[in-house]
Design an enzyme around this catalytic site. Structure first.
Site, PDB file in Angstrom:
ATOM      1  N   GLU A   1       9.735   2.800  10.664  1.00 11.92           N
ATOM      2  CA  GLU A   1      10.762   3.793  10.348  1.00 11.92           C
ATOM      3  C   GLU A   1      10.062   5.145  10.338  1.00 11.92           C
ATOM      4  O   GLU A   1       9.309   5.444   9.428  1.00 11.92           O
ATOM      5  CB  GLU A   1      11.352   3.456   8.975  1.00 11.92           C
ATOM      6  CG  GLU A   1      12.677   4.075   8.746  1.00 11.92           C
ATOM      7  CD  GLU A   1      13.602   3.735   9.881  1.00 11.92           C
ATOM      8  OE1 GLU A   1      13.926   4.673  10.628  1.00 11.92           O
ATOM      9  OE2 GLU A   1      13.958   2.563  10.046  1.00 11.92           O
TER      10      GLU A   1
ATOM     11  N   VAL B   1       1.153   8.062  12.720  1.00 13.99           N
ATOM     12  CA  VAL B   1       0.581   6.867  12.086  1.00 13.99           C
ATOM     13  C   VAL B   1       1.338   5.624  12.546  1.00 13.99           C
ATOM     14  O   VAL B   1       0.737   4.569  12.784  1.00 13.99           O
ATOM     15  CB  VAL B   1       0.585   7.001  10.542  1.00 13.99           C
ATOM     16  CG1 VAL B   1       0.064   5.725   9.893  1.00 13.99           C
ATOM     17  CG2 VAL B   1      -0.252   8.186  10.110  1.00 13.99           C
ATOM     18  N   GLY B   2       2.646   5.766  12.696  1.00 15.32           N
ATOM     19  CA  GLY B   2       3.463   4.629  13.140  1.00 15.32           C
ATOM     20  C   GLY B   2       2.990   4.069  14.469  1.00 15.32           C
ATOM     21  O   GLY B   2       2.911   2.857  14.658  1.00 15.32           O
TER      22      GLY B   2
ATOM     23  N   GLU C   1       9.481  17.575  14.002  1.00 17.16           N
ATOM     24  CA  GLU C   1       9.827  17.369  12.596  1.00 17.16           C
ATOM     25  C   GLU C   1       8.901  18.206  11.715  1.00 17.16           C
ATOM     26  O   GLU C   1       7.682  18.074  11.787  1.00 17.16           O
ATOM     27  CB  GLU C   1       9.696  15.887  12.239  1.00 17.16           C
ATOM     28  CG  GLU C   1      10.192  15.581  10.844  1.00 17.16           C
ATOM     29  CD  GLU C   1      10.094  14.117  10.489  1.00 17.16           C
ATOM     30  OE1 GLU C   1       9.047  13.497  10.772  1.00 17.16           O
ATOM     31  OE2 GLU C   1      11.059  13.584   9.913  1.00 17.16           O
TER      32      GLU C   1
ATOM     33  N   LYS D   1       0.874  -1.183   0.000  1.00 14.07           N
ATOM     34  CA  LYS D   1       0.000   0.000   0.000  1.00 14.07           C
ATOM     35  C   LYS D   1       0.909   1.231   0.000  1.00 14.07           C
ATOM     36  O   LYS D   1       1.428   1.630   1.020  1.00 14.07           O
ATOM     37  CB  LYS D   1      -0.887  -0.019   1.253  1.00 14.07           C
ATOM     38  CG  LYS D   1      -2.230   0.699   1.107  1.00 14.07           C
ATOM     39  CD  LYS D   1      -2.147   2.185   0.772  1.00 14.07           C
ATOM     40  CE  LYS D   1      -2.054   3.044   2.013  1.00 14.07           C
ATOM     41  NZ  LYS D   1      -1.884   4.506   1.657  1.00 14.07           N
TER      42      LYS D   1
ATOM     43  N   SER E   1       4.910   8.785   9.203  1.00 12.01           N
ATOM     44  CA  SER E   1       4.916   9.703  10.341  1.00 12.01           C
ATOM     45  C   SER E   1       4.867   8.951  11.668  1.00 12.01           C
ATOM     46  O   SER E   1       4.379   7.818  11.744  1.00 12.01           O
ATOM     47  CB  SER E   1       3.707  10.631  10.247  1.00 12.01           C
ATOM     48  OG  SER E   1       2.528   9.920  10.577  1.00 12.01           O
TER      49      SER E   1
ATOM     50  N   CYS F   1      13.374  11.962   5.936  1.00 12.30           N
ATOM     51  CA  CYS F   1      13.463  11.651   7.378  1.00 12.30           C
ATOM     52  C   CYS F   1      14.828  12.030   7.894  1.00 12.30           C
ATOM     53  O   CYS F   1      15.015  12.274   9.072  1.00 12.30           O
ATOM     54  CB  CYS F   1      13.280  10.162   7.631  1.00 12.30           C
ATOM     55  SG  CYS F   1      11.911   9.472   6.804  1.00 12.30           S
TER      56      CYS F   1
HETATM   57  C1  UN1 Z   1      13.964   8.815   4.083  1.00  7.41           C
HETATM   58  O1  UN1 Z   1      13.964  10.022   4.068  1.00  7.41           O
HETATM   59  O2  UN1 Z   1      13.034   8.183   4.614  1.00  7.41           O
HETATM   60  O3  UN1 Z   1      19.789   8.741   3.435  1.00  7.41           O
HETATM   61  C2  UN1 Z   1      14.981   7.968   3.420  1.00  7.41           C
HETATM   62  C3  UN1 Z   1      19.007   9.324   2.678  1.00  7.41           C
HETATM   63  C4  UN1 Z   1      18.302   8.515   1.617  1.00  7.41           C
HETATM   64  C5  UN1 Z   1      17.112   7.818   2.199  1.00  7.41           C
HETATM   65  C6  UN1 Z   1      16.195   8.704   2.982  1.00  7.41           C
HETATM   66  N1  UN1 Z   1      19.200   7.559   1.045  1.00  7.41           N
HETATM   67  O4  UN1 Z   1      18.792  10.510   2.759  1.00  7.41           O
END
Ligand code: UN1
Length: 508
Positions: free
Chosen positions: A263, A245-246, A398, A188, A242, A297
């Protein structure tokens, strides 16, 4: 800056219609409902129309994954690997098309979209190699004429729920190892990037994936994600998205004792020490904070700067960030694209208001770009706050946009304390020429990833990826952890003595 290399389609019917893929068949949503994916650089351009799936679609997709599992798990791992390698080759051939589709669908600049696809190709090669490894372990038994080993086994049907910011890379981090290990998948993808997901699933089938092994269900979290998480036939869930949601995924799935790999967010610091190569640190900060419009992230959303270089660093960063060319990521000269959608744009702007209210100094940006040529997209100016203190929300939460904060510190110890003083722990970085400091930072920064003399973004796929604290729940994706994530361990004892041997008792 006003011209786009691809003309905008009219907001009407020209956009292609896509389908779910269930048991190898294309299927609309049972309800017939659809939604559109739009280009964030020009929201009049519809990238595609997709099934708005609900519980009935998810139930069918899970049933297909359940049915395909017994056959797929019996395919030898090297053969499963060959198929993944083939998919990687097709991705390589189609790299440019996939990258352009990605830029149209989520906005990141073309060069970065190419990188995203490349990350998927790298993952295919890496995981394909696991087909002839997929190692277990052997160990001695405490008894004679007895053999002991640990083998890896698939879970069965697993759920893979992915975000929009790495629309090809992140699905490959999850789907390739899941399949290599013999699991079947219900996928999904985020509702912002279903076209990229569909293109990927199509490639997997072109590469020869049997029907039902990988099923695609497009739609929204509450409508399609939730029933997937709740479906008791799904034994493992891998989710990137997020924190909010996680937690929901973990709570719902956890009640059914599923394995849940999360993650989630980050608030990633770059520490810049007085002895840093300042030019390098500036380049790194600019790329780390504003690459992908800050929608990673791993984005460098906090710049923790020692006072000796603070003024120079600040002035120079503001200068360089103000020169960034913002626009449609398909245009060659553009360095920063739009943000993904209206909701994100509003959220980012809300944080600008919060920062000002908290007493931080807005040094650059802080506004929605809505005059031509930006008026049809979701563009936000690169934004930098100065005089930011650790207790401010803009230093804690964040934002997931092109906003970074500069936090002055006096010493290395203070820098580490500030760096660690957030709930997240994904990525971190330090710029210094002092090898002792570099190692002290590696040891003490609370994060799953630490960079020395490089920004917080740019993880390579053959190293484990993930974080500590509120970034996740103790799992690592990719690299040496990839297969571990998607397998159960089975301990096996083979007694060839021909008699009953009791462990712990007949050990002499
Ligand atoms: C993410 O933002 O969830 O290290 C992954 C990095 C990328 C992956 C980011 N290779 O910035």
């Amino acid at each position: 800056m006003t011209t786009t290399t691809e003309p905008a389609e009219p907001a009407t019917s020209a956009a292609p219609t896509y389908h779910n893929v269930i048991a190898g068949e294309r299927a609309p949503a049972v309800s017939g409902a659809t939604f559109s994916s739009r280009n964030p650089a020009n929201h009049e351009e519809i990238v595609g129309v997709f099934p708005r799936s609900g519980p009935a679609d998810v139930t069918r997709a899970v049933a297909a994954a359940v049915e395909a599992f017994p056959r797929w798990r019996r395919v030898p791992a090297p053969a499963r690997a060959d198929l993944i390698l083939r998919a990687g080759s097709i991705m390589q051939e189609r790299k440019e098309d996939l990258a352009r589709l990605m830029t149209r669908e989520m906005g990141k600049v073309l060069e970065e979209s190419r990188g995203d696809v490349q990350e998927g190709i790298d993952m295919a090669k890496y995981i394909a190699g696991e087909g002839r490894r997929f190692f277990g372990e052997t160990m001695p038994s405490e008894l004679r004429d007895k053999f002991a080993m640990v083998i890896r086994q698939p879970f069965g049907p697993v759920a893979i729920i992915t975000p929009w910011n790495f629309p090809i890379a992140i699905p490959t981090w999850k789907i390739f190892p899941a399949l290599l290990a013999g699991n079947t998948v219900v996928f999904k993808p985020a509702e912002d990037t279903p076209a990229c997901a569909a293109a990927f699933v199509e490639i997997m089938h072109e590469a020869g994936l049997p029907s039902g092994v990988l099923n695609l269900v497009t739609g929204f979290g509450e409508e399609a994600g939730e029933p997937l998480v709740e479906d008791e036939r799904i034994r493992m869930i891998s989710f990137t998205g997020s924190g909010e949601v996680g937690r929901e995924v973990a709570a719902r799935g956890g009640r059914q004792l599923k394995k849940i790999s999360l993650e989630l967010g980050g608030k990633n610091p770059i520490i810049v020490m007085d002895d840093a190569d300042l030019g390098l640190a500036l380049e790194g900060a600019l790329w780390g904070a504003f690459g992908t419009s800050g929608q990673r992230c791993t984005a460098s959303s906090r710049l923790i700067v020692q006072r000796g270089v603070l003024d120079e660093f600040t002035a120079e960063l503001v200068k360089r960030a103000s020169a960034l060319r913002v626009g449609n990521g398909l245009e060659a000269e553009v360095q920063m694209g739009p943000v993904v959608n209206q909701t994100q744009l509003e959220r980012i702007h809300r944080y600008t208001g919060i920062g000002i209210e908290e007493g931080a100094t807005l040094l650059l940006g802080g506004r929605v770009l809505d005059d031509a040529p930006y008026d049809r997209g979701y563009f936000y100016a690169p934004t930098i706050f100065g005089h930011v203190t650790a207790d401010m929300r803009i230093a804690q939460e964040e934002i997931f946009g092109p906003t970074t904060v500069i936090m002055p510190v006096a010493t290395f110890e203070e820098a580490v304390e500030v760096a660690n003083g957030v709930k997240y722990g994904l990525s971190s970085a330090i710029y210094t020429r002092d090898i002792n400091r570099a190692f002290a930072a590696i040891e003490t920064l609370e994060a799953g990833i630490t960079y020395v003399n490089a920004p917080t973004i740019g993880a390579e796929i053959h190293l484990p990826f993930g974080g500590i604290k509120a970034t996740g729940n103790g799992h690592r994706e990719a690299g040496t952890s990839a297969i571990r994530e998607f397998t159960e361990l089975k301990s096996v004892y083979i007694d060839y003595s021909g008699r009953l041997q009791r462990a712990q008792i007949d050990t002499e």
